[in-house]
Design a protein around this motif. Structure first.
Motif, PDB file in Angstrom:
ATOM      1  N   LEU A  39       2.776  12.610 -10.784  1.00  0.00           N
ATOM      2  CA  LEU A  39       3.452  12.297  -9.585  1.00  0.00           C
ATOM      3  C   LEU A  39       2.253  10.769  -9.673  1.00  0.00           C
ATOM      4  O   LEU A  39       0.853  11.069  -9.184  1.00  0.00           O
ATOM      5  N   CYS A  40       2.281  10.085  -8.888  1.00  0.00           N
ATOM      6  CA  CYS A  40       2.214   8.572  -8.694  1.00  0.00           C
ATOM      7  C   CYS A  40       2.160   8.334  -7.359  1.00  0.00           C
ATOM      8  O   CYS A  40       3.598   8.733  -6.464  1.00  0.00           O
ATOM      9  N   VAL A  41       0.957   8.721  -6.323  1.00  0.00           N
ATOM     10  CA  VAL A  41       1.368   8.247  -4.719  1.00  0.00           C
ATOM     11  C   VAL A  41       0.628   7.057  -4.329  1.00  0.00           C
ATOM     12  O   VAL A  41      -0.436   6.677  -5.509  1.00  0.00           O
ATOM     13  N   GLN A  42       1.495   5.790  -4.532  1.00  0.00           N
ATOM     14  CA  GLN A  42       0.668   5.233  -3.880  1.00  0.00           C
ATOM     15  C   GLN A  42       0.820   4.637  -2.889  1.00  0.00           C
ATOM     16  O   GLN A  42       1.179   4.195  -2.027  1.00  0.00           O
ATOM     17  N   ASN A  43      -0.390   3.940  -2.134  1.00  0.00           N
ATOM     18  CA  ASN A  43      -1.123   3.162  -1.129  1.00  0.00           C
ATOM     19  C   ASN A  43      -0.225   1.447  -0.594  1.00  0.00           C
ATOM     20  O   ASN A  43      -0.418   0.768  -1.729  1.00  0.00           O
ATOM     21  N   VAL A  44       0.628   2.130  -0.249  1.00  0.00           N
ATOM     22  CA  VAL A  44       1.673   0.334  -0.052  1.00  0.00           C
ATOM     23  C   VAL A  44       0.984  -0.255   0.950  1.00  0.00           C
ATOM     24  O   VAL A  44       1.735  -1.064   1.652  1.00  0.00           O
ATOM     25  N   SER A  45       0.253   0.109   2.057  1.00  0.00           N
ATOM     26  CA  SER A  45       0.436  -0.140   3.671  1.00  0.00           C
ATOM     27  C   SER A  45      -0.991  -0.761   2.815  1.00  0.00           C
ATOM     28  O   SER A  45      -1.843  -0.977   2.103  1.00  0.00           O
ATOM     29  N   GLU A  46      -2.117  -1.769   4.345  1.00  0.00           N
ATOM     30  CA  GLU A  46      -2.898  -2.022   3.958  1.00  0.00           C
ATOM     31  C   GLU A  46      -4.135  -1.265   4.651  1.00  0.00           C
ATOM     32  O   GLU A  46      -5.212  -1.774   4.612  1.00  0.00           O
ATOM     33  N   LYS A  47      -3.452  -0.345   5.113  1.00  0.00           N
ATOM     34  CA  LYS A  47      -4.243   0.260   5.561  1.00  0.00           C
ATOM     35  C   LYS A  47      -5.420   1.766   4.516  1.00  0.00           C
ATOM     36  O   LYS A  47      -4.910   1.358   3.364  1.00  0.00           O
ATOM     37  N   ASN A  48      -6.811   2.237   4.094  1.00  0.00           N
ATOM     38  CA  ASN A  48      -7.114   2.704   3.760  1.00  0.00           C
ATOM     39  C   ASN A  48      -7.210   4.537   4.141  1.00  0.00           C
ATOM     40  O   ASN A  48      -7.518   4.251   5.100  1.00  0.00           O
ATOM     41  N   PHE A  49      -6.790   4.603   3.149  1.00  0.00           N
ATOM     42  CA  PHE A  49      -6.910   6.550   3.329  1.00  0.00           C
ATOM     43  C   PHE A  49      -7.341   7.691   2.897  1.00  0.00           C
ATOM     44  O   PHE A  49      -8.154   7.186   1.629  1.00  0.00           O
ATOM     45  N   TYR A  50      -7.497   8.704   3.237  1.00  0.00           N
ATOM     46  CA  TYR A  50      -8.603   9.571   2.439  1.00  0.00           C
ATOM     47  C   TYR A  50      -7.179  10.742   2.187  1.00  0.00           C
ATOM     48  O   TYR A  50      -6.074  11.210   2.972  1.00  0.00           O
ATOM     49  N   LEU A  51      -6.803  11.655   1.144  1.00  0.00           N
ATOM     50  CA  LEU A  51      -6.105  12.550   0.070  1.00  0.00           C
ATOM     51  C   LEU A  51      -6.872  13.725   0.232  1.00  0.00           C
ATOM     52  O   LEU A  51      -7.628  13.677  -0.917  1.00  0.00           O
TER      53      LEU A  51
END
Length: 1264
Positions: A969-981
Motif C-alpha cells: 500500500l502506497c499512501v501519498q500526502n497530496v495536500s499542503e499540510k503535514n500529518f502524523y500517521l
C-alpha cells in the motif's frame, strides 16, 4: 512660351584648343578633313594633379596657320587664345630640297618657338609613293626622317612622326593614321595638362593675395572664369560649374564679412546705388554687356549676381539638371535681398520687387523652353517656390502702387509706378516678339487695377493648385490666406472668409497659437461685416479667452458678448447656443460619497470645478447639468454590478476616489497635440584598431525618424468642421441659479437626485448668460453615479483555497441585507447531514458593516442545533448593511468516493459552482457536500455546495516472489499540510480462515510531509488455495502535525484482488556461441525460455474453454512473445509461438531461439510475455495456418494493465487477432493476458555481459 519666340543667342567664342600648322600648307589642307574627323573619335584618359579623379575626354582642335602673333606674350593669362601644340608638315623626299629649303624653314620655326618658351611641337613627315616613283635618284625615305631626327630631335625622337600614304585606303595607311593620331592626342593632352596646371597655380597664387591692398575681385573673377571657359570647351561642364560656384562662395563670404564689420576695399564698387532692375538674362549663354561691366569694375551687385547665375544656369542645362536651376534661383533671389541690406545699397522702393518678379518669370520661362509639359507637371514641386515668390512680390508692388485699395491709385502712386517702370529700361531683343514675356507681364500688371487683379489671381491660383497637387496643404492654405487679405483690402469679405477658415484649420491641426489668434481676428472682422451673429459671438468668445491677446483686446471681445446677451430680452427669439470650450473649461467633478454609488433615497452631492477663461467676472443666470437615466445598471442586479464599470474610468490622475479629472484643453480650440516619443540615446565610441585607444565619442539617437517625422496634413486639414452645438430637451437637470464666475477656478455644488434605482449619466453642461447659452455637448470621460435597490443575498465561501476532508474547516457567511431589515427573531436554518456536521461554539460572533464597508457593530450569535437543523439567530440590522460571521464544518472521508450528482435548488434551478475559485492541487480527489439554508426573506431554500479535498491518495499493488505473495500500500500526502500517521492495518472483509495477512511494518508514529508518500507491506499466507477474489480494507489514523493535541481521524481505502495465485514461472538463459566464453556484439547467442506450471488445475480453470484433453491429460495452449523495446537485442527468426502446456504441477516446456546483441556491456534480458491462446470453435471454409496467424503483422495483443485502486479488471475485455480477416468472414483465435500475479518471471532484472567485437573501430557500450 510661344513658338514665334527667338532662340537664345549661340555662344560664339572659340571652344576648341588651338593647334598651329607650319610648313607645307597645301599638304595640310589636303589632310585637314581627315584629321579633324578622326581626332575626336577615340577618348583619352585625362589624369589631373592634386589627386583628382581621372576622366575620359574626346579631344578636338582648332587647326590654324602658324603666325608669330599667335604665340603667347609674357604675362598673357588667356587660355582660350593659347596655342597648345605646334605642328610642322612636310612631304619632302629629296635630300637636296631638304638641305636647300626645308631645313632652314624648320630652323626658323623652332627659333620662334624657343623665343616664346614653347616646347610643345611636332614634325610630321608625309610619305607619298607616287612622288617617289617620279624621281628615281631620290634616297630612301628613311634618310630624310633620319636627318630631321638628327638635326632637330636628338633627345626627343618621338617628336618626329611619319604618316604613310594618308590619302589611300590601305592597311598601311590606316596603321600610320592610328599611330599618328595616338601621338597627336597624347602630345595635345600633355600640353593641355601642363599649361592648365600652370594656369591653375597662377590663379591660386592670385587668390591667396586677396588680403593684400589693391586686390580686385573683378580681375580674379575674369581669371577663374577663363578656367571655366576652358573646361566648357572640353565639355567638362561639371568642372566649369565648380569654378562659378567657387566664385559665388567667395563673393558671398566677403559680403558676410562686410556685414560683420570686416569689409574689403573693392566691395565699394558694388555698393553703388541700383539704377537698373531688369531681372535675370538667361536666354544667352554669355551676357556680354554685364561681363564687360564686371571686367571694367563698373558692375553693381545685381549685375554681378545676374551674370554669375546666368552662367550657372547655362551649365546646369548642359548637364540636364533644370530643376536645380529653380532651386538655385530661389536661393539667389532671397540672398540678393539680404546682401543689398548688408551692403547698405540704395535701392528705390519697389525696385527689388520688380527685379525678383522678373527674375522668377524669366527662370520659369527658361525651364519651360527646355522641358515638355509632362515634365513640368511631374516636377512642379521644384517650380512652385518661384511661382509663390513671384506672387508675393507682385502683391507687394500692388500695395505699393495703390492697385489694391478700394479707391485705386492716387497721383503719388502713379509717380512711383512711373519710376519703377523707368528702371526696367527697354525690353531685350530676344523677348521683344513674345507676348508673354516677363517685361510685358509686369508692365501690364502695373498699368491698371483690373490688370493687376487678373495677373495676381492667376499667379495665386496657379501656386495653390501646384501646392495641392504635390500634397503641401499648409503652403496652399498660406497662399489662400494671402488671397483673403487681398479680398479684405478690396472690400469683399464673403470671398475672404473661406480662405481664412481653411487657413485656420491648418493652424489648429498643428497647434500654431499665434497664427490662430491672428487668423481669428480676421475671421471675426469678416463675420461682423457679413452680419453672421452666432459665428461672430463664437469667434469673439474664443478671442476673449485667448492669452495671446492683450487684456484690452480680450475685454473688448468679451464685452461684445455681454452687450448682445443684455440687449436681446425677447423670449420669442431663440437663444444663441455657443460652445463652452471658449467660455470655461470643466476641470474636475467630485462625488460625495466618493464611491458615487448610493442606495435609493441616500444623499449624494456633486462638486463641479469650472475654470473661467473670460477676462472679467460673468454673472450666470443658471448653470445646469443634464442627466440621462437608465436601468442598465443598478436595480435588481445589486451593488456589485453598480459600483464597477464606467466609474473606474472616472478616477482622477492623482488617484483621488470619486474625483473625475478632465483633460486640459487649449483655449484656442485646437486639439491637443500628442506628446513626442521619448529620446532613445546611445553612446558610440570610435577606437583605434591597433591599440584600442579612444579616438572619439558621441551620442546617437536611434528614433530620430520618429522625432523629426512631419505630421501629414493632407488628410487632417480637410476634415469638416464640428456640427452645431445642440441642447438636449426633456432631460433631468442638476440646477443652480445666480452664479458668478470669476476669472480662474470656480467651485459649484449640486445635489444629485436618487429617487429611483438605476444609472445616472451626466451628458451636458449649460451656462446661461442672458440670451446666450454656453453648452458643453459631451462630458468625457463618462461620469456616472448609481442608485441601487438590492435584494438580500447570502454568500457562503471557504476561507482557504482548498477545504480538507476529515479536518475542521472554517467557512464565511456573508449576508447583504439589501432593502430588507433584519428583525428580532430572524434566523438561518441549516440542514444537518451526517457526512458534514456543523461545529459551533458559544463564542461565535457576527460583524455588521455599513453600505460603504465601515464597521457599525458586533454581536454574539445564538446557535441552536438539533438532529436535522442548525438554527442561527441573526442580529438586528437595517437595510443596505452587511452581516459577516464564520462557522466550522467537517466533512468525513468515505471509504469509497460517491459519484457526482446534478445539483439543483429546491425551486428546480441548477446551482452553479463558483468558477472563480482556483484549486491549488488538482491531483486531490474531491467530495461535494450540499447544505440547504432557509432564509427569513425568501420562501425558497438556498442550496450551497462546498467542495472538500481528500488529503490522501492510496494505491495498492500485488507483488510476487515465486509462490509467495505480498500486498503493498502506497499512501501519498497530496495536500499542503503535514500529518502524523499511526495504526496502519489491512483486513480481508470475508474473514477467510485459511488466509493470514502478516504485517511487515513498524508500529511507530510516522510524520509524512506534504507531497511525500508512506509505503506499507503485508505478506499473504494461506493453508489452502485462496479464493479467486479477495475484498480488502486498508485503514489508518491521521492527525495534523501542527495540532498534536487534536484527535486522530480515520482514513480507509477499499480494494479488490483477483487471481492472486501464481500459475506459471518463466526463466530465460542466454548462452554464447559454441566455443566462446562470452557473448560478443554482432554474434548469434542462444536464448532458452523455460515455462513451468506451478499449480494444479483449479476449479476456475476447469470451466475454461481453452482446455483440451489428450491421452487422458488436460493441456492448454499458451503463446509466448520475445520483445526488446530498448533495441539492445535483435531476435533472429520467429519472436513468438505457441506451446501446448499440461495443466499439472511442475510441468515444463522449453523454447529455444537465437538473438544477437547490438551493444556491448551488461545488457538486460529481452522482455518475455505470456498469453492465453483461446480457439475460435468455428469451422472456417479454409482452415488458416496457425503460424501464419500468429505472425501476422496485424495481430493486436491485450497489454498487461496494472490494477487501479478504484477499478476492477474486466475478464471479458480482450482484443482479437486479424481484424481484417474477420471482416472477410474468417473466425480467428484470441489472446488473453494473464493477471498481474499469475505469471512470475524469475529472469526479470537479470543482465548478461556482452563484449565488443574485435574488428569494431567505434566502441558503443550500453550501461544500465
Amino acid at each position: 512660351m510661344e513658338s514665334q519666340e527667338e532662340k537664345p543667342i549661340i555662344y560664339t567664342m572659340e571652344n576648341k584648343p588651338i593647334v598651329t600648322c607650319a610648313g607645307d600648307q597645301m599638304l595640310f589642307t589636303a589632310l585637314y578633313n581627315s584629321l579633324a574627323q578622326h581626332l575626336p573619335r577615340e577618348p583619352m584618359e585625362w589624369r589631373r594633379s592634386y589627386g583628382r579623379a581621372p576622366k575620359m575626354i574626346h579631344l578636338e582642335a582648332n587647326f590654324v596657320q602658324f603666325k608669330e602673333e599667335l604665340l603667347p606674350k609674357e604675362g598673357n593669362k588667356a587660355l582660350l587664345t593659347f596655342p597648345f601644340l605646334h605642328i610642322y608638315w612636310t612631304d619632302c623626299c629629296d635630300t637636296e630640297v631638304y638641305k636647300a629649303s626645308v631645313k632652314e624653314d624648320i630652323v626658323r620655326w623652332q627659333s620662334l618657338l624657343r623665343l616664346h618658351s614653347t616646347v610643345d611641337w611636332l614634325i610630321v613627315v608625309v610619305e607619298n609613293d607616287g612622288k617617289k616613283k617620279n624621281k628615281t635618284n631620290i634616297l630612301p625615305r628613311t634618310s630624310i626622317v633620319d636627318k630631321i631626327r638628327n638635326d632637330f630631335c636628338n633627345k626627343q625622337s618621338d617628336r618626329c612622326v611619319v604618316l604613310s600614304d594618308p590619302l589611300k585606303e590601305s592597311s598601311r595607311s590606316q596603321e600610320s593614321w592610328s599611330s599618328f593620331l595616338t601621338k597627336l592626342r597624347t602630345l595635345l593632352l600633355m600640353s593641355f595638362t601642363k599649361n592648365l596646371g600652370k594656369f591653375e597655380d597662377d590663379m591660386r597664387t592670385l587668390r591667396e593675395k586677396r588680403t593684400e591692398p589693391g586686390w580686385s575681385f573683378c580681375e580674379y573673377f575674369m581669371v577663374q572664369e577663363e578656367l571655366a571657359f576652358v573646361f566648357e570647351m572640353l565639355q567638362q561642364f561639371e568642372d566649369a560649374l565648380v569654378q562659378y560656384d567657387e566664385l559665388d562662395a567667395l563673393f558671398t563670404q566677403y559680403v558676410l564679412n562686410f556685414g560683420a564689420g570686416d569689409g574689403a576695399n573693392w566691395l565699394g564698387s558694388f555698393c553703388q546705388p541700383v539704377r537698373s532692375w531688369n531681372g535675370l538674362v538667361l536666354r544667352r549663354p554669355i551676357d556680354m554687356e554685364k561681363r564687360d561691366l564686371i571686367q571694367c569694375g563698373q558692375a553693381s551687385l545685381l549685375d554681378l549676381r545676374s551674370y554669375l547665375f546666368s552662367r550657372q544656369c547655362t551649365l546646369l542645362l548642359f548637364l540636364q539638371r533644370p530643376w536645380e536651376v529653380t532651386q538655385r534661383a530661389l536661393e539667389l533671389l532671397h540672398n540678393c535681398v539680404q546682401e543689398l541690406r548688408l551692403l547698405e545699397v540704395s535701392v528705390l522702393q519697389g525696385a527689388l520687387d520688380c527685379w525678383v518678379f522678373l527674375s522668377c518669370l524669366e527662370v520659369l520661362q527658361r525651364i519651360e523652353g527646355c522641358c515638355d509639359r509632362a515634365q513640368l507637371e511631374a516636377n512642379c514641386s521644384h517650380t512652385v517656390g518661384l511661382w509663390t515668390y513671384a506672387t508675393e512680390k507682385l502683391k507687394s508692388l500692388g500695395y505699393l502702387c495703390g492697385l489694391v485699395s478700394k479707391n485705386g491709385p492716387d497721383s503719388e502712386d502713379l509717380n512711383r509706378t512711373v519710376d519703377l517702370l523707368a528702371g526696367l529700361g527697354a525690353e531685350r531683343p530676344e523677348t521683344a516678339s513674345s507676348l508673354q514675356s516677363p517685361y510685358k507681364k509686369l508692365k501690364e500688371a502695373l498699368s491698371s487695377v483690373e490688370a493687376f487683379e487678373k495677373h495676381y489671381l492667376e499667379l495665386s491660383h496657379a501656386a495653390m493648385g501646384m501646392y495641392k497637387t504635390i500634397g503641401r496643404m499648409r503652403s496652399a492654405r498660406l497662399v489662400g490666406k494671402s488671397l483673403a487679405e487681398f479680398y479684405m483690402r478690396k472690400g469683399d469679405p464673403q470671398k475672404a472668409e473661406g480662405f481664412l477658415q481653411d487657413s485656420l484649420k491648418s493652424y489648429m491641426s498643428e497647434g500654431w497659437s499665434l497664427p490662430i489668434t491672428h487668423t481669428r481676428k480676421q475671421i471675426a472682422e469678416c463675420q461682423k461685416q457679413l452680419n453672421q451673429t452666432e459665428d461672430y459671438l463664437q469667434t469673439s468668445a474664443l478671442l476673449a479667452s485667448d492669452a495671446n491677446l492683450t487684456d484690452e483686446e480680450r475685454k473688448r471681445f468679451c464685452q461684445e458678448i455681454l452687450t448682445f446677451a443684455s440687449q436681446m430680452r425677447d423670449n420669442q427669439v431663440p437663444k444663441v447656443v455657443l460652445g463652452m470650450s471658449a467660455f470655461a473649461q470643466l476641470r474636475q467633478m467630485q462625488f460625495r460619497p466618493a464611491a458615487a454609488v448610493v442606495h435609493v433615497g441616500a444623499a449624494l452631492q456633486l462638486e463641479l470645478r469650472l475654470h473661467s477663461l473670460m477676462p472679467v467676472p460673468v454673472q450666470l443666470e443658471q448653470l445646469a447639468a443634464s442627466v440621462h437615466f437608465s436601468l442598465e445598471k443598478g436595480g435588481a442586479r445589486g451593488r456589485a454590478a453598480g459600483a464597477g464599470g464606467q466609474r473606474r474610468a472616472g478616477q482622477g490622475q492623482d488617484g483621488s476616489a470619486g474625483a473625475v479629472q478632465f483633460p486640459l484643453e487649449s483655449s484656442s480650440g485646437a486639439p491637443p497635440r500628442p506628446a513626442p516619443p521619448a529620446l532613445e540615446l546611445y553612446e558610440i565610441q570610435d577606437r583605434s584598431p591597433s591599440d584600442n585607444a579612444l579616438n572619439s565619442a558621441g551620442m546617437v539617437c536611434k528614433n530620430v525618424h520618429l522625432l523629426l517625422r512631419r505630421q501629414d496634413s493632407s488628410a487632417s486639414l480637410d476634415t469638416p468642421s464640428s456640427s452645431t452645438v445642440a441642447v438636449e430637451e426633456g432631460a433631468q437637470l442638476l440646477k443652480t441659479h445666480d452664479v458668478t464666475l470669476v476669472p480662474g477656478n470656480n467651485s459649484i455644488l449640486f445635489t444629485a437626485p436618487s429617487r429611483e434605482p438605476g444609472t445616472y449619466t451626466l451628458r451636458q453642461l449649460c451656462a446661461t448668460v442672458g440670451h446666450v447659452q454656453f453648452v458643453l455637448p459631451h462630458i468625457y470621460p463618462i461620469v456616472q453615479y448609481e442608485v441601487y435597490s438590492q435584494e438580500p443575498q447570502l454568500t457562503v465561501e471557504p476561507l482557504a483555497d482548498n477545504l480538507l476532508a476529515g479536518l475542521p474547516q472554517r467557512v464565511k457567511f456573508t449576508i447583504v441585507t439589501g432593502h430588507y431589515s433584519i428583525k428580532k427573531g430572524d434566523a438561518l436554518q441549516l440542514s444537518n447531514t451526517d457526512a458534514m456536521p456543523v461545529l459551533h461554539s458559544s463564542t461565535c460572533s457576527a460583524s455588521i458593516l455599513s453600505s460603504s464597508g465601515e464597521p457599525v457593530g458586533e454581536s454574539v450569535l445564538s446557535i441552536q442545533s438539533s438532529e436535522k437543523v442548525t438554527s442561527i439567530c441573526l442580529p438586528l440590522a437595517p437595510p443596505y448593511h452587511t452581516i459577516e460571521f464564520q462557522l466550522e464544518v467537517m466533512c468525513h472521508i468515505p471509504a469509497a468516493l460517491p459519484r457526482p450528482e446534478t445539483e439543483r435548488l429546491t425551486n428546480g434551478e441548477i446551482c452553479h459552482r463558483n468558477k472563480n475559485r482556483k484549486r491549488i492541487n488538482s491531483g486531490m480527489a474531491t467530495i461535494d457536500q450540499k447544505i440547504s439554508i432557509d432564509c427569513p426573506w425568501s420562501i425558497y431554500s438556498t442550496l450551497v455546495a462546498l467542495t472538500f479535498c481528500i488529503p490522501f491518495k492510496a494505491k495498492h499493488s500485488l507483488l510476487s516472489a515465486g509462490k509467495r505473495k505480498y500486498i503493498q500500500l502506497c499512501v501519498q500526502n497530496v495536500s499542503e499540510k503535514n500529518f502524523y500517521l499511526v495504526d496502519q492495518s489491512l483486513t480481508e472483509r470475508h474473514q477467510v480462515s485459511s488466509l493470514e495477512l502478516e504485517c511487515l511494518n513498524g508500529k511507530a508514529k510516522r510524520l509524512v510531509y506534504s507531497k511525500q508518500a508512506l509505503f506499507c507491506l503485508w505478506e499473504m499466507k494461506w493453508t489452502k488455495e485462496p479464493p479467486p477474489c479477495l475484498q480488502c480494507l486498508f485503514s489508518m489514523s491521521f492527525s495534523p502535525a501542527d495540532a498534536e493535541d487534536s484527535a486522530y481521524k480515520t482514513f480507509c481505502h477499499e480494494f479488490q484482488l483477483e487471481n492472486v495465485s501464481t500459475l506459471y514461472s518463466l526463466r530465460a538463459d542466454i548462452r554464447p556461441a559454441p566455443g566462446a566464453e562470452h557473448c560478443h556484439t554482432g554474434s548469434l547467442c542462444g536464448l532458452e525460455v523455460s515455462i513451468t506450471r506451478l499449480a494444479e488445475l483449479s476449479e476456475a480453470e476447469q470451466e475454461d474453454m481453452a482446455l483440451t484433453e489428450t491421452d487422458g491429460q488436460c493441456t492448454t495452449k499458451l503463446m509466448y512473445e520475445v520483445v526488446d523495446n530498448s533495441s539492445n537485442w535483435a531476435v533472429c527468426g520467429k519472436s513468438s509461438g505457441l506451446v501446448s502446456m499440461p495443466v499439472t504441477a511442475s510441468a515444463t516446456q522449453k523454447v529455444q531461439m537465437e538473438v544477437m546483441p547490438l551493444f556491448a556491456g551488461n545488457l538486460p534480458f529481452p522482455k518475455i510475455r505470456l498469453f492465453k491462446y483461446l480457439p475460435h470453435y468455428a469451422t472456417p471454409a479454409i482452415q488458416p495456418d496457425t503460424d501464419s496467424c500468429i505472425e501476422n503483422d496485424n495481430i493486436s495483443l491485450l497489454d498487461e494493465q496494472a490494477a487501479d485502486s478504484s477499478s476492477i479488471r474486466s475478464r471479458g475485455s480482450v482484443h482479437s487477432l486479424g481484424s481484417s480477416e474477420q471482416q472477410r468472414g474468417l473466425p480467428m483465435p484470441r489472446l488473453e493476458p494473464f493477471g498481474s500475479g499469475q505469471v512470475f518471471n524469475s529472469s526479470r532484472g537479470r543482465q548478461v555481459l556482452v563484449l565488443p567485437s574485435k574488428d569494431d573501430h567505434v566502441l558503443e557500450v550500453n550501461v544500465t
